[in-house]
Design a protein around this motif. Structure first.
Motif, PDB file in Angstrom:
ATOM      1  N   TYR A  79       0.821  -1.214   0.000  1.00 39.81           N
ATOM      2  CA  TYR A  79       0.000   0.000   0.000  1.00 39.81           C
ATOM      3  C   TYR A  79       0.859   1.271   0.000  1.00 39.81           C
ATOM      4  O   TYR A  79       0.367   2.347   0.340  1.00 39.81           O
ATOM      5  CB  TYR A  79      -0.938   0.003   1.198  1.00 39.81           C
ATOM      6  N   ARG A  91      -2.695  -5.242  -8.875  1.00 37.63           N
ATOM      7  CA  ARG A  91      -1.989  -4.075  -9.411  1.00 37.63           C
ATOM      8  C   ARG A  91      -0.939  -4.459 -10.448  1.00 37.63           C
ATOM      9  O   ARG A  91      -0.107  -3.636 -10.833  1.00 37.63           O
ATOM     10  CB  ARG A  91      -1.369  -3.276  -8.268  1.00 37.63           C
ATOM     11  N   GLU A 109      -9.806  -2.169  -4.289  1.00 38.36           N
ATOM     12  CA  GLU A 109      -9.135  -1.995  -5.575  1.00 38.36           C
ATOM     13  C   GLU A 109     -10.094  -1.496  -6.644  1.00 38.36           C
ATOM     14  O   GLU A 109      -9.688  -0.769  -7.567  1.00 38.36           O
ATOM     15  CB  GLU A 109      -8.490  -3.311  -6.003  1.00 38.36           C
ATOM     16  N   TYR A 163     -10.165   2.111  -5.959  1.00 39.24           N
ATOM     17  CA  TYR A 163      -8.882   2.750  -6.259  1.00 39.24           C
ATOM     18  C   TYR A 163      -8.587   2.780  -7.754  1.00 39.24           C
ATOM     19  O   TYR A 163      -8.284   3.831  -8.333  1.00 39.24           O
ATOM     20  CB  TYR A 163      -7.786   2.000  -5.504  1.00 39.24           C
ATOM     21  N   GLN A 164      -8.683   1.597  -8.415  1.00 38.56           N
ATOM     22  CA  GLN A 164      -8.304   1.510  -9.824  1.00 38.56           C
ATOM     23  C   GLN A 164      -9.445   1.864 -10.774  1.00 38.56           C
ATOM     24  O   GLN A 164      -9.199   2.223 -11.923  1.00 38.56           O
ATOM     25  CB  GLN A 164      -7.807   0.092 -10.139  1.00 38.56           C
ATOM     26  N   GLU A 202      -6.766   4.574  -2.240  1.00 40.93           N
ATOM     27  CA  GLU A 202      -5.745   3.529  -2.237  1.00 40.93           C
ATOM     28  C   GLU A 202      -5.790   2.704  -0.961  1.00 40.93           C
ATOM     29  O   GLU A 202      -5.538   1.501  -0.966  1.00 40.93           O
ATOM     30  CB  GLU A 202      -4.359   4.155  -2.406  1.00 40.93           C
ATOM     31  N   ASP A 209      -1.676  -0.485 -11.689  1.00 40.41           N
ATOM     32  CA  ASP A 209      -1.481   0.403 -10.552  1.00 40.41           C
ATOM     33  C   ASP A 209      -1.329   1.831 -11.060  1.00 40.41           C
ATOM     34  O   ASP A 209      -0.335   2.167 -11.704  1.00 40.41           O
ATOM     35  CB  ASP A 209      -0.227  -0.025  -9.783  1.00 40.41           C
ATOM     36  N   ALA A 241      -0.759   4.440  -9.400  1.00 35.50           N
ATOM     37  CA  ALA A 241       0.187   5.218  -8.617  1.00 35.50           C
ATOM     38  C   ALA A 241       1.597   5.021  -9.159  1.00 35.50           C
ATOM     39  O   ALA A 241       1.946   3.943  -9.620  1.00 35.50           O
ATOM     40  CB  ALA A 241       0.132   4.790  -7.151  1.00 35.50           C
TER      41      ALA A 241
END
Length: 734
Positions: free
Chosen positions: A116, A166, A204, A207-208, A311, A719, A721
């Motif tokens: 993370y 990810r 996820e 987040y994604q 995230e 991912d 990020a």
């Protein structure tokens, strides 16, 4: 960045040394000494003899190893079993095994934090802190071995799941760690893993904002579930005859933890208030997580942290689910005692706080942050004092120590850097663990069983054949709990397996309802005072006493439970036998005509039938039977689901006597027929098929993963990020 992985490992070792200085038997207490270590010895001996020990009939309720915590389909557990018979000091063996799994668990938490985006130093802090958190240290590591092993594998499954979604790793680590979690044969880690996967999937997706990674994770975890189904199918399909056969939901408040206690996580002196075996105020700091956890919230830049909520949403969701579970209901089918999920709450909060500190920690506006930290410590003190007002001075001292440590860590962070601050944060955990364990002595969970098997075997009578003990562990006084005392004559739990003796008595969390009622036998092998009468009373349908239907060679009576036993004549066909040096604790009955457990296999009664044993194994009885008018053969086998019988290859129905003993009705006109009675774990064919399907599914997922990597498809590298250099360590682990 591997160095912080080594720091995590050596930090766990140092923590174990601190705990052992406070109590050398800390990791050999309660269920570890009464259940697991002797179980390992028994299973290991069977494996060395070339037998896969799914069933040991002479151990009756404790002999069905597919029902309890044997971990028969877990390769690391089988290795532990194989080594166990060669180790004399079982306390030392248990401590070493637990240290290994504590390191595995710590590295798993470390990997989650890295996954993370946590900084390695603060991720190591989370990893070291977890094995020293209250419930995990005082229960899962001290007593409940399968909770420790299941959690150790589950945290790695979590880290691997995040990395898989990810695009940083393939499906194999997810599958392997989930399978190892499930196959520990303990239901809590399996359910916790399912909730973890749900949290990761939702997190996820948030987040994604892509469904494909979540689908891949779902398929990989589904394959692991299929492979692990064999672990729980036998117990699921046998539940109807066990103590836990009803799928009920009850909120009885026993070992349920109010949310206010669950969040009281950073004062080392905390003794939470909830109902348990020891009353309302607990004698151990089971809700403690880490001294820095709550005060550290004052040093997070929350304006910057808000940008990372997507995230970290999975970690927050998992923590919320675990927090809600700790408060009840008290029983959900086979899941009882919500306090058991406190380690899951600890994992979630440690990862969340340490990731936030590593990514968004701040020393700006020191005065305001110092005030906030002081307020948080004050709130901790108020909650701790409210639960346990009798130790007010100890709580004041604990609050002062935490405040001083916070100040020292902040000073180090500002002047020497983050690494020095994290090092002090870790080092401070060791004296705290020492003080907590030392303050909890003598632990109320200890059985004080002998640590050396050689000493126990030398002191114990050499009982041949099959023995049943009629005793009550509750009658043992503190002075009896030694090999020179009661443990030189009496067995409780799985102690007999460690002595390499054949006893009916054993440790069984699930039990067989009807057999337990028949003998009034409990989970630890203890019985009620009426058990002696029941053993020799004629069973209604056969007219034979239970000692005959069970083919027992010896009955050991606890003198404290049956003080007048020797004043009575021995039952017909039995005699009192003296064992010098053991008269204080036991009176022993043995058969006048010698052992019967070795006569005619496991046939214990044959009405209007001639039944001659041909061969015997733990799972199969072959008998030559003849009956002109029809009759019944009764076997000295407990009627677990999974038995089937054929006569000359033709399938016939199985029945039971007293709902406990396997019996077969022989048709009229049977002449010299071969009766084959076999037992297999219920659902074993389905389990093998699903295991094969899971492995095949994993192969397909791995092929797709490799193909996509070769093609360089961007969809798998999902991912959003930017990749941080310190996260490369996770690649090496996975």
């Amino acid at each position: 960045m591997l160095r912080w992985g080594f720091v995590t490992t050596f930090g766990v070792i140092a923590g174990y040394l601190a705990v052992l200085l406070a109590n050398a038997r800390h990791f050999f207490t309660d269920d570890t000494e009464s259940q697991y270590t002797s179980l390992w010895v028994g299973l290991g001996r069977s494996l060395r003899d070339g037998n896969f020990p799914v069933m040991v009939p002479e151990q009756w309720m404790a002999g069905n190893n597919t029902m309890d915590d044997a971990g028969l389909f877990n390769p690391p557990q089988l290795l532990i079993d194989l080594i166990a018979p060669s180790v004399d000091n079982v306390a030392l063996y248990a401590t070493v095994v637990k240290l290994i799994f504590a390191i595995i668990a710590a590295l798993g938490v470390y990997r989650i934090a890295l996954a993370y985006g946590g900084k390695p130093a603060w991720s190591a802090v989370a990893g070291v802190a977890f094995p020293l958190s209250g419930f995990f240290l005082f229960f899962d590591q001290a007593s409940w071995m399968t909770a420790l092993t299941g959690t150790a594998w589950m945290v790695h499954a979590w880290a691997s799941s995040v990395r898989y979604t990810r695009g940083e790793s393939g499906p194999i680590p997810v599958f392997v760690f989930l399978y190892l979690t499930i196959s520990t044969q303990y239901i809590f880690p399996a359910v916790e893993a399912a909730l973890m996967l749900l949290a990761v999937a939702v997190g996820e997706l948030v987040y994604q904002r892509k469904w494909q990674p979540v689908l891949r994770l779902t398929l990989a975890s589904g394959c692991a579930g299929l492979a692990g189904l064999l672990t729980f199918l036998p117990s699921m399909l046998s539940a109807k005859v066990t103590w836990r056969g009803t799928a009920q939901i009850i909120n009885d408040q026993f070992l349920t933890v109010p949310w206010s206690e669950s969040l009281n996580a950073s004062l080392p002196s905390s003794l939470p208030a909830f109902t348990s075996w020891w009353g309302y105020v607990q004698p151990m700091p089971v809700t403690y997580i880490a001294w820095f956890l709550i005060p550290a919230l004052a040093f997070v830049d929350w304006d910057r942290a808000r940008a990372a909520w997507r995230e970290l949403s999975a970690v927050g969701l998992f923590s919320i689910m675990m927090l809600m579970w700790t408060a009840g209901p008290g029983t959900i089918g086979p899941l009882r005692w919500p306090v058991r999920v406190l380690p899951m709450l600890a994992i979630g909060l440690l990862v969340l706080v340490c990731v936030l500190l590593g990514r968004f920690g701040s020393f700006r506006e020191p005065k305001r942050r110092a005030i906030a930290a002081a307020v948080l410590i004050g709130l901790l003190w108020v909650r701790t004092f409210s639960a346990d007002p009798h130790d007010v001075l100890w709580h004041v001292l604990a609050a002062a120590v935490v405040a001083a440590l916070v100040a020292a860590v902040v000073w180090l962070g500002r002047t020497k850097g983050v690494a020095a601050a994290c090092a002090l944060t870790i080092v401070a955990m060791f004296p705290i663990a020492y003080a907590q364990v030392r303050a909890a002595q003598p632990t109320p969970m200890a059985w004080n069983l002998p640590v050396k098997r050689s000493d126990a075997k030398a002191a114990f009578p050499d009982f041949t054949g099959t023995t049943i003990q009629l005793a009550d562990r509750g009658l043992l006084g503190p002075g009896d709990k030694s090999v020179e005392g009661a443990y030189g004559s009496l067995v409780f739990g799985n102690y007999a397996k460690g002595l390499e003796l054949s006893y009916v008595n054993g440790y069984t969390p699930t039990g067989h309802f009807y057999f337990g009622e028949l003998l009034c036998m409990r989970w630890d092998g203890s019985v009620c005072p009426d058990a002696y009468r029941r053993m020799f009373a004629p069973e209604a349908s056969t007219g034979r006493p239970l000692v005959d239907l069970m083919k027992l060679d010896r009955v050991v009576l606890q003198r404290a439970l049956f003080p007048d036993a020797l004043d009575q004549p021995a039952p017909e066909g039995w005699k009192w036998v003296e064992y010098p040096g053991h008269e204080r604790y036991i009176a022993v009955l043995e058969r006048q005509d010698g052992l019967i457990s070795t006569v005619n296999g496991r046939v214990s009664d044959a009405a209007k039938v001639t039944a001659t044993s041909i061969s015997e194994t733990d799972t199969t009885s072959r008998v030559r039977v003849s009956s002109s008018e029809g009759g019944k053969v009764v076997f000295a086998r407990l009627g677990w689901p999974g038995y089937r019988v054929t006569i000359d290859g033709k399938r016939v129905d199985i029945t039971t006597v007293a709902k406990s003993f396997v019996a077969v009705n022989i048709p009229p006109g049977t002449r010299n027929a071969e009766l084959v009675l076999t037992w297999r774990p219920p659902g074993w064919k389905i389990g093998i098929a699903t295991m094969g399907a899971g492995v095949v599914g994993l192969g397909v997922l791995q092929w797709l993963y490799v193909r996509s990597r070769r093609r360089g498809e961007p969809d798998l590298a999902t991912d959003p990020a930017p990749r941080e250099p310190e996260r490369e360590l996770a690649d090496a682990v996975s």
